[in-house]
Write an enzyme that holds these catalytic residues in place. Structure first.
Site, PDB file in Angstrom:
ATOM      1  N   GLN A  46       0.833  -1.195   0.000  1.00 37.89           N
ATOM      2  CA  GLN A  46       0.000   0.000   0.000  1.00 37.89           C
ATOM      3  C   GLN A  46       0.872   1.252   0.000  1.00 37.89           C
ATOM      4  OE1 GLN A  46      -3.508   0.219   2.737  1.00 37.89           O
ATOM      5  NE2 GLN A  46      -2.529   2.070   3.499  1.00 37.89           N
TER       6      GLN A  46
ATOM      7  N   GLY B 154       6.576  -5.696   3.789  1.00 38.17           N
ATOM      8  CA  GLY B 154       7.349  -6.774   4.387  1.00 38.17           C
ATOM      9  C   GLY B 154       7.230  -8.027   3.542  1.00 38.17           C
TER      10      GLY B 154
ATOM     11  N   GLU C  99       0.410   0.715   9.863  1.00 42.02           N
ATOM     12  CA  GLU C  99      -1.066   0.537   9.887  1.00 42.02           C
ATOM     13  C   GLU C  99      -1.721   1.604  10.746  1.00 42.02           C
ATOM     14  OE1 GLU C  99      -3.203  -3.084   9.949  1.00 42.02           O
ATOM     15  OE2 GLU C  99      -1.557  -4.220   9.077  1.00 42.02           O
TER      16      GLU C  99
HETATM   17  C1  LIG Z   1       8.616  -1.766   9.764  1.00 39.74           C
HETATM   18  C2  LIG Z   1       7.510  -1.272   8.871  1.00 39.74           C
HETATM   19  C3  LIG Z   1       6.783  -2.179   8.143  1.00 39.74           C
HETATM   20  C4  LIG Z   1       5.800  -1.742   7.267  1.00 39.74           C
HETATM   21  N1  LIG Z   1       5.139  -2.662   6.518  1.00 39.74           N
HETATM   22  C5  LIG Z   1       4.287  -2.228   5.534  1.00 39.74           C
HETATM   23  C6  LIG Z   1       3.690  -3.140   4.634  1.00 39.74           C
HETATM   24  O1  LIG Z   1       3.911  -4.341   4.739  1.00 39.74           O
HETATM   25  N2  LIG Z   1       2.903  -2.662   3.643  1.00 39.74           N
HETATM   26  C7  LIG Z   1       2.660  -1.320   3.497  1.00 39.74           C
HETATM   27  O2  LIG Z   1       1.949  -0.933   2.588  1.00 39.74           O
HETATM   28  N3  LIG Z   1       3.205  -0.410   4.346  1.00 39.74           N
HETATM   29  C8  LIG Z   1       4.013  -0.833   5.366  1.00 39.74           C
HETATM   30  N4  LIG Z   1       4.586   0.082   6.216  1.00 39.74           N
HETATM   31  C9  LIG Z   1       4.327   1.504   6.029  1.00 39.74           C
HETATM   32  C10 LIG Z   1       3.435   2.100   7.092  1.00 39.74           C
HETATM   33  O3  LIG Z   1       2.122   1.708   6.857  1.00 39.74           O
HETATM   34  C11 LIG Z   1       3.606   3.624   7.092  1.00 39.74           C
HETATM   35  O4  LIG Z   1       4.861   3.874   7.653  1.00 39.74           O
HETATM   36  C12 LIG Z   1       2.526   4.346   7.886  1.00 39.74           C
HETATM   37  O5  LIG Z   1       1.334   4.293   7.179  1.00 39.74           O
HETATM   38  C13 LIG Z   1       2.887   5.822   8.157  1.00 39.74           C
HETATM   39  O6  LIG Z   1       3.131   6.471   6.955  1.00 39.74           O
HETATM   40  P1  LIG Z   1       4.502   7.228   6.675  1.00 39.74           P
HETATM   41  O7  LIG Z   1       5.610   6.378   7.115  1.00 39.74           O
HETATM   42  O8  LIG Z   1       4.485   7.670   5.297  1.00 39.74           O
HETATM   43  O9  LIG Z   1       4.467   8.489   7.665  1.00 39.74           O
HETATM   44  P2  LIG Z   1       3.856   9.901   7.304  1.00 39.74           P
HETATM   45  O10 LIG Z   1       2.448   9.730   6.914  1.00 39.74           O
HETATM   46  O11 LIG Z   1       4.745  10.613   6.391  1.00 39.74           O
HETATM   47  O12 LIG Z   1       3.890  10.598   8.737  1.00 39.74           O
HETATM   48  C14 LIG Z   1       5.010  11.358   9.162  1.00 39.74           C
HETATM   49  C15 LIG Z   1       4.588  12.290  10.279  1.00 39.74           C
HETATM   50  O13 LIG Z   1       3.580  13.178   9.833  1.00 39.74           O
HETATM   51  C16 LIG Z   1       2.451  13.148  10.675  1.00 39.74           C
HETATM   52  N5  LIG Z   1       1.246  13.223   9.843  1.00 39.74           N
HETATM   53  C17 LIG Z   1       1.014  12.581   8.672  1.00 39.74           C
HETATM   54  N6  LIG Z   1      -0.206  12.871   8.208  1.00 39.74           N
HETATM   55  C18 LIG Z   1      -0.776  13.694   9.103  1.00 39.74           C
HETATM   56  C19 LIG Z   1      -2.045  14.326   9.191  1.00 39.74           C
HETATM   57  N7  LIG Z   1      -2.957  14.157   8.246  1.00 39.74           N
HETATM   58  N8  LIG Z   1      -2.296  15.108  10.257  1.00 39.74           N
HETATM   59  C20 LIG Z   1      -1.372  15.275  11.225  1.00 39.74           C
HETATM   60  N9  LIG Z   1      -0.157  14.717  11.188  1.00 39.74           N
HETATM   61  C21 LIG Z   1       0.140  13.933  10.145  1.00 39.74           C
HETATM   62  C22 LIG Z   1       2.531  11.846  11.417  1.00 39.74           C
HETATM   63  O14 LIG Z   1       1.948  11.969  12.694  1.00 39.74           O
HETATM   64  C23 LIG Z   1       4.025  11.591  11.494  1.00 39.74           C
HETATM   65  O15 LIG Z   1       4.535  12.206  12.645  1.00 39.74           O
HETATM   66  C24 LIG Z   1       5.537  -0.363   7.135  1.00 39.74           C
HETATM   67  C25 LIG Z   1       6.261   0.560   7.908  1.00 39.74           C
HETATM   68  C26 LIG Z   1       7.231   0.113   8.778  1.00 39.74           C
HETATM   69  C27 LIG Z   1       7.989   1.128   9.579  1.00 39.74           C
END
Ligand SMILES: Cc1cc2nc3c(=O)[nH]c(=O)nc-3n(C[C@H](O)[C@H](O)[C@H](O)COP(=O)(O)OP(=O)(O)OC[C@H]3O[C@@H](n4cnc5c(N)ncnc54)[C@H](O)[C@@H]3O)c2cc1C
Ligand SMILES: Cc1cc2nc3c(=O)[nH]c(=O)nc-3n(C[C@H](O)[C@H](O)[C@H](O)COP(=O)(O)OP(=O)(O)OC[C@H]3O[C@@H](n4cnc5c(N)ncnc54)[C@H](O)[C@@H]3O)c2cc1C
Lengths: 687, 687
Positions: free
Chosen positions: A168, A208, A454
């Site tokens: 995703q 993952g 998630e």
């Molecule tokens: C170890 C690991 C495994 C994962 N596995 C998968 C997987 O198998 N498949 C998959 O699809 N994804 C996976 N992910 C991704 C995970 O779903 C995302 O990291 C998560 O959705 C957060 O998105 P981002 O990392 O882009 O953070 P961002 O959305 O960029 O957030 C960064 C910061 O901005 C803030 N922020 C963001 N939007 C807003 C808002 N609207 N209002 C206020 N504050 C906001 C947040 O609070 C945070 O502090 C994985 C992540 C990790 C770390």
């Protein structure tokens, strides 16, 4: 790889003949401490284990499931293994366990419940990408695929004939799923979708299992039919062929080392015009016709509860796992704090558990672990209502949105409580908590991403608060929180529960009023919400803690508890309440803060003798804890020393770099002179 | 090892010809964001850098020192290196830099100040055991050795002719140094001390550099002369000979992998009757005569202030380093939050910096980093008074105990603020903060042990509070903290400063009263202190935050600041005050808590445009940050993608375990069928 034996053994003395209660060269002298602690408990450990699991039958079932991985422990060797070795072992052991499950239950017959899957994760000795296959991949297939699609991919996946990953997130978009940029464009000429990551930011990022393990992926992409955009949809894409080579147009990468969870291969993927059959759009809720029309499935509404219940189950598993990880950390830190003694005066050393600050740190986390575990069970039972065919859809539809908001809040709070709590427990183990072999360091690292993945906790809390404000289910503040309860009041869980309820209502009112004011002043909706975001987060948090507290309290007062169990749970529940109030830095008078502190000190003193039994009740085996500090027999010094015998395998002797860099600097004449003197003296020692 | 080139380049397109401000397949489109942010700042970055360093001359000096390690960066490769490789590089680079220093400054002439050593640690690209040699080992030699002893070991150590480690902690005793069990028994027949670790718990545990690098150790042991015990003393022990082999009776171990700081070889040591010359007892304060008499050196001659000033300098370095690490994390998180956009609606995405919760999290940490950096400089200047030969010893002796208590408090608070702050900043980077290549993950791990080592924070705070209570310098509460200041008041740093001062006084009074009451009731002193421990910790923390706040405030109002610098520092200082108040969950009315929150929101809005400039002022080079998310040019997506090209080196293709474990499970016919279809379709894409 076994470390060299205890040097005493090398010298021909039998170390095991020495009493381990006497401190000596080969004994830490701590063998009788934990048995003594256990004898002090006010309740029977097994009763509490049943309470935590939800009954004796569940305990038996959990133990049976956990027993499947017996003999597969990596032991302390785990902390020296490379990423590739950890993945190899994860794959080997996982397949072996699951083959065995199939064997015992009749091939293909064993379908664990979500609670059972969470038990497996909680007791796993080496996490890895099969989690992604079993949890997000299969859940998405079940929730969004039609029956035919499940038959094609789901059944094969259950038999491990194909392995899935869940794609995703993109490089540019995580929390904002609607902003995803990957496109799936229908090509009517070939009856296929063409998948593209048109920009650098569109690259799939994080899945993952994608980098190494998986053969298939569920890929989220913007669906394009002709000139029309239909938003984000899920597609099944085969990634690798029968020799595990990536298919044309699919470029895969691995994100590299992380803080923990080292055997988990987190991947990234560029799609360069990859074509998949039209039938690979997951079509439980809609499908695309041969001529490119978008058709919503009629019974969509009827299916919605399935969608919700799978989301609720997933979130309940996160909560359950958070409770489990926190409970493991509690087990390690409490046992170590019972065994270890330290003080300012040599003669007056105390067990760490008897230093009041340490005791409060430990026991508030034990209370949290109980709260989170009870909350997970509560969430699972609420989900049952959604799945109950006896309840009319109309009623379910009414329940669902608030359950969705609450489960998001609880996922956020539980993972936060676990992350922060484990780290504080780790620090409470002093320097040894920094060693991976402590077990608690690994716990502090491996799941740290759960506060983010998630659903980032801020994003989840804000979404829940927005829902509450929108529904404007704001009851006005029913009590007077600015009154100052006494320490005695704070030791009474029911009074605190009432107060936390008041704070939940009051904080929501404050947040809603702020949003309403901004709106009245003509501020755009999104900006109004953004300006009130801190207040909204606070409101959602209070509500979540209140729900946890209610779950804890209802387990405490449940009929059928043995009276000693009720007594200790009452104390623990009250302590949880105090912890919530301090964690939220609740608006209170200074004197009131003092009363809470005093109540916590007294509750912790009351709970002191039950500390070890409270963590024993979590029922973790040594092989699962994989910890020098948390060994059940309390012989921590032997365990630590044993672990240090393995450190040398990470370096050559002398270390690489000695000859080329260090030796030329050293005053070797001086060193050789000192060494000669030492050797002569050593002879004297031997005489 | 260079990763494979950008795939676009492989395909013959010139990616650098594409504008990096346009989002595309090879560009994240973010190149102009940070320049735009920088243009918005209200002040000149270099002015602020001078302010932080303490003047333009210091900035120049710091930059010169930092420039020594240019070209030695490990880059992102660092995050894939083994422990042995990291140690090898640490040794190579450290020796090269120090040889070069010697060369430029005249051999042996360059003796860096403690502040300069802390700069080196702050800007080090790969930490390791030379730190132990330069800091605790040399400090102990200087502080506790006589001039002759310093000539023997100190001068050799300065030239890297011998390498030292500092062996105080044992398996059984850390915080309680008086409880150490290693013994040094004088043998008059040979004029030697015999060193023994008589029990398992007595094994020396943790010394950095001991396992691999060091040739010598300072070993703390209980001095025994005949039947008399003289307490813990420090001895110099040679560990290895001229071919780096451990000497007889010395058994060395390595503690194994830690949460971070992987190239640092933490050791353990058993001593089995090791004999050293009588002269190896460090004898600045006492010595043992040939016939085994214990003789104290006269106080004046011993120059006690030197002992204190070296402790103060050491603690000031911890504070300085904590400020630096927090500042680096701020730099990474703020830059990334300026570049990254995310939102709930695709069309309405904001820079993360414009989400109010995110903004508050970031800017409160920026304020903390400034506070900690200013505090370190304050502590260094207070130490100067101790070293000033113009001030009479009598006056110094009066100053010292409270400086010792305060410096302990500040070491505890600064390392805690850094550990907690860095972790919150890391989480604010979302999922990418979990990758080591983010740079911020490594920051979150490598120094986490600083809250524990050289004084666990609880132990330090309790010791400081005990001192304050004993001295009973308890002034009664001067103000009325239960009044409820308005949001406007909270935006005024001076008012908050007054309030924090009140809280410091009040909380000490409360704690002292509690101890006095217990004493009056006949409770033993140690138990009275233990019962009041939470209150004592709170009191010490308030006092420490007050000191930090005073340091920040005095820098803010210092003469000679450019007016724009003053303006932004005033805001930042007020924000720091609000942060302290919330972090301490100050006893306040609920409405008052709301006012603090509102003040923080408004201050953060005012500081918004300066955010990037505030972190640029910390002046870290990209090679020091070693971070994909914090790159100065803001091209984070390119950097992340580039880092992912290196992930494959950690695994084979297909992964080890594929053929033996996974392949037998897979439905290869199904996979090969799908692959054939995909290959045919791919042909279609190419047409
Ligand atoms: C170890 C690991 C495994 C994962 N596995 C998968 C997987 O198998 N498949 C998959 O699809 N994804 C996976 N992910 C991704 C995970 O779903 C995302 O990291 C998560 O959705 C957060 O998105 P981002 O990392 O882009 O953070 P961002 O959305 O960029 O957030 C960064 C910061 O901005 C803030 N922020 C963001 N939007 C807003 C808002 N609207 N209002 C206020 N504050 C906001 C947040 O609070 C945070 O502090 C994985 C992540 C990790 C770390
Ligand atoms: C990475 C690393 C490097 C190190 N390097 C060195 C080195 O080079 N040389 C060396 O000699 N040592 C070194 N140390 C050891 C370090 O100095 C000790 O870890 C530190 O002194 C704390 O002692 P401990 O680990 O035994 O914790 P403990 O003292 O066992 O503390 C454990 C817990 O008990 C609590 N506690 C302990 N005593 C009290 C009390 N009196 N009152 C209330 N609570 C109490 C603490 O708050 C803590 O929560 C290192 C440690 C680490 C982690």
């Amino acid at each position: 790889c076994t470390p060299p034996p205890f040097p005493e053994a090398r010298r021909g003395r039998d170390i095991f003949a020495m009493s381990s209660d006497v401190e000596g060269r080969a004994s830490g002298g701590t063998a009788s401490i934990l048995p003594t602690e256990r004898a002090r408990a006010s309740f029977t450990t097994l009763d509490m284990t049943h309470k935590l699991d939800g009954g004796a039958a569940k305990t038996a079932r959990r133990r049976w499931i956990v027993s499947m991985s017996a003999g597969m422990e990596l032991g302390l060797e785990k902390y020296h293994m490379s990423r590739a070795e950890l993945l190899d072992r994860h794959v080997r052991d996982f397949i072996e366990i699951h083959a065995d499950f199939g064997h015992r239950m009749g091939v293909g017959k064993f379908k664990p419940t979500r609670e059972e899957v969470a038990w497996m994760s909680e007791h796993a000795m080496n996490s890895g990408p099969f989690w992604d296959h079993y949890v997000p991949f299969l859940t998405a297939l079940e929730g969004q695929g039609s029956a035919a699609q499940f038959a094609e991919w789901g059944v094969r996946a259950a038999k491990l004939q194909i392995i899935g990953t869940y794609a995703q997130t993109e490089l540019g978009h995580g929390s904002n799923v609607r902003g995803l940029q990957t496109t799936a464009t229908f090509d009517p000429s070939s009856d296929e979708f063409v998948l593209e990551t048109p920009t650098l930011r569109a690259i799939k990022w994080w899945p993952g299992g994608m980098a190494k393990l998986a053969t298939h992926a569920i890929v989220y992409a913007q669906l394009r039919l002709g000139t029309l955009e239909h938003g984000v949809h899920a597609f099944v894409v085969q990634l690798r062929d029968d020799s595990h080579t990536p298919l044309p147009g699919i470029e895969l990468g691995e994100l590299g080392p992380k803080m923990g969870d080292a055997g988990h291969d987190s991947g990234c993927m560029r799609l360069l015009g990859v074509r998949i059959p039209r039938q690979n759009l997951l079509d439980r809720y809609q499908h695309v016709t041969r001529d490119g029309q978008y058709v919503k499935v009629k019974e969509a509404a009827a299916n919605v509860p399935t969608h919700y219940s799978s989301m609720l189950l997933t979130r309940a598993s996160w909560v359950q796992l958070a409770g489990g990880q926190l409970a493991k950390a509690c087990t390690i830190a409490v046992r170590y704090s019972a065994v270890r003694q330290q003080g300012f005066v040599a003669s007056g050393e105390r067990q760490l558990l008897d230093h009041t600050v340490q005791r409060r740190r430990l026991l508030t986390q034990v209370a949290s672990a109980y709260a989170v575990k009870f909350t997970a069970r509560q969430l699972l039972s609420e989900t049952a209502a959604i799945e109950d065919p006896g309840i009319p859809i109309k009623d379910k539809l009414q329940l669902m949105p608030s359950l969705a908001a609450d489960s998001g809040t609880l996922k956020a709070l539980a993972t936060l409580m676990a992350a922060d709590g484990i780290e504080d427990l780790r620090r409470s183990c002093g320097g040894n908590g920094y060693l991976l072999s402590s077990g608690i360091a690994a716990l502090a690292l491996d799941d740290l991403w759960h506060v983010t993945a998630e659903g980032d906790f801020v994003v989840l809390l804000l979404a829940a608060a927005r829902f509450l404000v929108k529904r404007s289910q704001v009851s006005s503040f029913p009590g007077d929180a600015e009154k100052c309860p006494s320490a005695e009041d704070w030791m009474n869980g029911e009074k605190t529960l009432f107060l936390v309820g008041c704070m939940a209502a009051q904080s929501l009112e404050v947040a809603a009023n702020r949003v309403a004011e901004s709106r009245a002043q003509g501020v755009a909706e999104d900006d109004a919400l953004n300006d009130a975001a801190e207040l909204l987060m606070t409101a959602a948090s209070w509500r979540g803690y209140h729900k946890m507290f209610v779950a804890f309290h209802s387990e405490t007062s449940a009929a059928g508890n043995p009276p000693e169990v009720t007594m200790v749970l009452q104390r623990l529940c009250a302590l949880f309440g105090c912890y919530v109030v301090t964690r939220m830095s609740a608006g209170m008078l200074a004197t009131c803060t003092l009363h809470v502190g005093e109540a916590m000190r007294l509750l912790c003193a009351q709970l002191r003798d039950d500390a070890v039994a409270l963590v024993d009740s979590f029922d973790y085996e040594d092989r699962v804890l994989n910890s020098t500090l948390g060994v059940k027999d309390g012989r921590v010094y032997e365990a630590l020393y044993d672990a240090s015998r393995r450190g040398f395998q990470d370096f050559a002797e002398p270390f690489s770099g000695y000859t080329s860099h260090l030796q030329p600097m050293l005053d070797r004449e001086y060193l050789s002179h000192g060494a000669a003197r030492a050797r002569v003296s050593a002879e004297r020692s031997r005489l």
